[in-house]
Design a protein around this motif. Structure first.
Motif, PDB file in Angstrom:
ATOM      1  N   LEU A  78     122.687  29.875  16.048  1.00  0.00           N
ATOM      2  CA  LEU A  78     122.980  28.809  16.810  1.00  0.00           C
ATOM      3  C   LEU A  78     122.425  29.147  17.986  1.00  0.00           C
ATOM      4  N   ASP A  79     122.669  29.761  18.601  1.00  0.00           N
ATOM      5  CA  ASP A  79     122.707  30.065  20.170  1.00  0.00           C
ATOM      6  C   ASP A  79     121.345  30.234  20.794  1.00  0.00           C
ATOM      7  N   ASP A  80     120.171  30.802  20.239  1.00  0.00           N
ATOM      8  CA  ASP A  80     118.950  31.620  20.573  1.00  0.00           C
ATOM      9  C   ASP A  80     117.987  30.246  20.277  1.00  0.00           C
ATOM     10  N   GLU A  81     117.155  30.060  21.353  1.00  0.00           N
ATOM     11  CA  GLU A  81     115.600  29.415  21.018  1.00  0.00           C
ATOM     12  C   GLU A  81     114.292  29.713  20.448  1.00  0.00           C
ATOM     13  N   PRO A  82     114.042  30.552  19.181  1.00  0.00           N
ATOM     14  CA  PRO A  82     112.757  30.728  18.602  1.00  0.00           C
ATOM     15  C   PRO A  82     111.654  30.784  19.787  1.00  0.00           C
ATOM     16  N   GLY A  83     110.577  31.515  19.819  1.00  0.00           N
ATOM     17  CA  GLY A  83     109.548  31.459  20.824  1.00  0.00           C
ATOM     18  C   GLY A  83     108.926  31.350  19.936  1.00  0.00           C
ATOM     19  N   LEU A  84     106.935  30.951  20.318  1.00  0.00           N
ATOM     20  CA  LEU A  84     106.033  31.444  20.078  1.00  0.00           C
ATOM     21  C   LEU A  84     106.187  32.137  18.857  1.00  0.00           C
ATOM     22  N   ILE A  85     106.800  33.509  19.329  1.00  0.00           N
ATOM     23  CA  ILE A  85     105.984  34.434  18.560  1.00  0.00           C
ATOM     24  C   ILE A  85     106.912  34.106  17.258  1.00  0.00           C
ATOM     25  N   ASP A  86     108.261  33.526  17.219  1.00  0.00           N
ATOM     26  CA  ASP A  86     109.014  33.414  15.740  1.00  0.00           C
ATOM     27  C   ASP A  86     108.481  32.664  14.850  1.00  0.00           C
ATOM     28  N   SER A  87     107.512  32.325  15.197  1.00  0.00           N
ATOM     29  CA  SER A  87     106.776  31.439  13.882  1.00  0.00           C
ATOM     30  C   SER A  87     107.078  32.040  12.626  1.00  0.00           C
ATOM     31  N   GLY A  88     106.447  31.851  11.376  1.00  0.00           N
ATOM     32  CA  GLY A  88     106.547  32.631  10.140  1.00  0.00           C
ATOM     33  C   GLY A  88     105.186  32.591  10.265  1.00  0.00           C
ATOM     34  N   THR A  89     104.949  34.247   9.537  1.00  0.00           N
ATOM     35  CA  THR A  89     103.775  34.754   8.871  1.00  0.00           C
ATOM     36  C   THR A  89     104.067  35.598   8.101  1.00  0.00           C
ATOM     37  N   VAL A  90     103.131  36.205   7.572  1.00  0.00           N
ATOM     38  CA  VAL A  90     102.964  37.144   6.304  1.00  0.00           C
ATOM     39  C   VAL A  90     103.501  38.404   6.175  1.00  0.00           C
ATOM     40  N   CYS A  91     104.821  38.403   5.425  1.00  0.00           N
ATOM     41  CA  CYS A  91     104.713  39.667   5.482  1.00  0.00           C
ATOM     42  C   CYS A  91     105.415  40.139   4.251  1.00  0.00           C
ATOM     43  N   HIS A  92     106.249  41.500   3.906  1.00  0.00           N
ATOM     44  CA  HIS A  92     106.118  42.178   2.775  1.00  0.00           C
ATOM     45  C   HIS A  92     107.422  41.905   2.290  1.00  0.00           C
ATOM     46  N   VAL A  93     107.725  42.147   1.288  1.00  0.00           N
ATOM     47  CA  VAL A  93     108.428  42.001   0.014  1.00  0.00           C
ATOM     48  C   VAL A  93     109.573  43.286   1.453  1.00  0.00           C
ATOM     49  N   ARG A  94     109.290  44.506   0.921  1.00  0.00           N
ATOM     50  CA  ARG A  94     109.694  45.203   1.876  1.00  0.00           C
ATOM     51  C   ARG A  94     108.678  46.486   2.007  1.00  0.00           C
ATOM     52  N   LEU A  95     108.962  46.018   3.375  1.00  0.00           N
ATOM     53  CA  LEU A  95     107.454  47.916   4.119  1.00  0.00           C
ATOM     54  C   LEU A  95     107.975  48.562   4.335  1.00  0.00           C
ATOM     55  N   SER A  96     106.987  49.322   3.635  1.00  0.00           N
ATOM     56  CA  SER A  96     107.677  51.293   3.829  1.00  0.00           C
ATOM     57  C   SER A  96     106.507  51.663   3.977  1.00  0.00           C
ATOM     58  N   SER A  97     106.851  52.974   4.030  1.00  0.00           N
ATOM     59  CA  SER A  97     105.479  53.979   4.136  1.00  0.00           C
ATOM     60  C   SER A  97     104.169  54.095   3.652  1.00  0.00           C
ATOM     61  N   THR A  98     104.467  53.687   2.472  1.00  0.00           N
ATOM     62  CA  THR A  98     103.661  53.821   1.648  1.00  0.00           C
ATOM     63  C   THR A  98     102.893  51.659   1.077  1.00  0.00           C
ATOM     64  N   THR A  99     103.208  50.897   1.097  1.00  0.00           N
ATOM     65  CA  THR A  99     103.013  49.014   1.141  1.00  0.00           C
ATOM     66  C   THR A  99     101.414  49.538   1.325  1.00  0.00           C
ATOM     67  N   TRP A 100     100.502  49.711   2.190  1.00  0.00           N
ATOM     68  CA  TRP A 100      99.622  49.739   2.544  1.00  0.00           C
ATOM     69  C   TRP A 100      98.673  50.861   1.714  1.00  0.00           C
ATOM     70  N   GLY A 101      99.248  51.420   1.062  1.00  0.00           N
ATOM     71  CA  GLY A 101      98.015  52.325   0.516  1.00  0.00           C
ATOM     72  C   GLY A 101      98.284  53.390   0.510  1.00  0.00           C
ATOM     73  N   ASP A 102      97.937  54.087  -0.007  1.00  0.00           N
ATOM     74  CA  ASP A 102      98.562  55.893   0.028  1.00  0.00           C
ATOM     75  C   ASP A 102      96.605  56.733   1.084  1.00  0.00           C
ATOM     76  N   SER A 103      96.153  57.114  -0.121  1.00  0.00           N
ATOM     77  CA  SER A 103      94.815  57.109   0.376  1.00  0.00           C
ATOM     78  C   SER A 103      93.757  56.529   1.265  1.00  0.00           C
ATOM     79  N   TYR A 104      93.748  54.740   0.867  1.00  0.00           N
ATOM     80  CA  TYR A 104      92.918  54.607   1.087  1.00  0.00           C
ATOM     81  C   TYR A 104      93.857  53.095   0.902  1.00  0.00           C
ATOM     82  N   TYR A 105      93.345  52.180   2.463  1.00  0.00           N
ATOM     83  CA  TYR A 105      93.897  50.892   3.242  1.00  0.00           C
ATOM     84  C   TYR A 105      93.779  49.896   1.786  1.00  0.00           C
ATOM     85  N   MET A 106      95.256  49.480   1.508  1.00  0.00           N
ATOM     86  CA  MET A 106      95.191  48.222  -0.013  1.00  0.00           C
ATOM     87  C   MET A 106      96.564  47.470   0.772  1.00  0.00           C
TER      88      MET A 106
END
Length: 335
Positions: free
Chosen positions: A181-209
């Motif tokens: 209600l009170d704040d105005e979104p800026g350019l950085i506030d547009s939607g983007t690709v996120c993760h259901v739940r980002l954690s330290s293993t989301t992008w893989g353990d030994s390889y980037y995935m």
């Protein structure tokens, strides 16, 4: 079975199989193929994830797992009443854990440049409704149990602790509503690709995935809040330096707006760790898992004062200029 399937359905002759994280995988000339259960994902959702993966690759992300199509041009195969997809990583790169904040910020930047509509996996503007739904369901269970004698320690802890966590959840919903209600979104506030739940293993353990099945389309603060929550609970004594560095690295690419900070904080306020523990307990039939959930709940209740201090001092240790950005604080939370 996996190599046979690859050959018959996809025309790929791969070498021996291995396990990468929770998936069966195999190699061919430096490329990694993953055998991924697609759950009940409808075809439109798979098409959306495929388009997003292609967009991120075309915009310079080399670590995206992309869809491999069957000989008939389909993105999935149905086997034994289950749906599966094959994903490929063209650059099986060893994962380095440094500068994660910068890497995530670049990932979000690429995601913001998507120009086609994302509908199936979008969670933009849905937090309030989803949180209220979750809170209502749990309050209903709690109300039904109020006039019965608790069966065990877990039920006793749940009955005693729920009013506090309900208050925290209601505060997070109110904080979110006030922000919108009170704040105005800026350019950085547009939607983007996120993760259901980002954690330290989301992008893989030994390889980037970077796996499309981990993705939702949302506000970037979703990932920042979930990473912060995970690192805090990973070590409630020593989380500050790591988190400060992560947020500083992230902002070296894209400084956060007041709207972003407030959404991040609203999400941290919502006691997801508590809700999940209660939900998991009542959803499992395994006595061993029930015992694990009981131990986890006990730990969270012991740590509740510390958790409140973490919430109360978050803006300070994250070095957020609250006065300049006119960010409201939650009065009753002790820092």
């Amino acid at each position: 079975m996996f190599t046979k399937l690859l050959k018959e359905q996809f025309g790929i002759e791969a070498e021996g199989t291995m396990r990468i994280g929770k998936y069966d995988a195999c190699r061919k000339q430096g490329q990694l193929y993953l055998f991924v259960p697609a759950g009940n994902a409808p075809e439109e959702e798979l098409e959306e994830l495929d388009k997003i993966a292609d967009h991120l690759v075309k915009n310079g992300d080399r670590n995206i797992s992309t869809f491999v199509k069957t000989k008939e041009g389909k993105r999935y195969i149905d086997m034994d009443d289950r749906r599966f997809c094959i994903l490929v990583n063209h650059h099986a790169q060893n994962r380095r854990l440094n500068k994660f904040g910068r890497k995530l910020s670049k990932f979000h930047y690429r995601g913001r440049t998507i120009s086609f509509p994302v509908k199936k996996i979008s969670r933009i503007g849905q937090w309030k409704q989803l949180w209220e739904q979750r809170l209502d369901q749990m309050e209903k269970v709690w109300n039904e149990m109020l006039f019965q004698k608790p069966d065990n320690d877990f039920e006793r802890m749940f009955l005693e602790s729920f009013p506090y966590y309900m208050g925290l959840a209601e505060n997070s919903i109110q904080y979110l509503v006030d922000t919108e209600l009170d704040d105005e979104p800026g350019l950085i506030d547009s939607g983007t690709v996120c993760h259901v739940r980002l954690s330290s293993t989301t992008w893989g353990d030994s390889y980037y995935m970077k796996n499309p099945f981990d993705w939702v389309f949302d506000h970037a603060s979703r990932d920042l809040a979930e990473w912060t929550r995970e690192r805090y609970f990973h070590n409630i004594r020593t989380y500050q330096p790591e988190l400060r560095q992560f947020l500083s690295e992230y902002q070296s690419i894209a400084p956060l707006s007041s709207f972003s900070w407030r959404l991040l904080y609203a999400r941290l306020l919502f006691p997801l760790h508590y809700f999940e523990t209660i939900e998991d307990y009542y959803m499992t039939n395994s006595e061993q898992q029930k015992l694990q959930m009981q131990e986890r709940l006990q730990k969270y209740l012991w740590q509740s004062d510390d958790h409140e201090r973490f919430l109360g001092s978050f803006y300070e240790f994250a070095e957020v200029p609250v006065k300049r950005l006119r960010i409201p604080l939650v009065d009753w939370i002790k820092s």
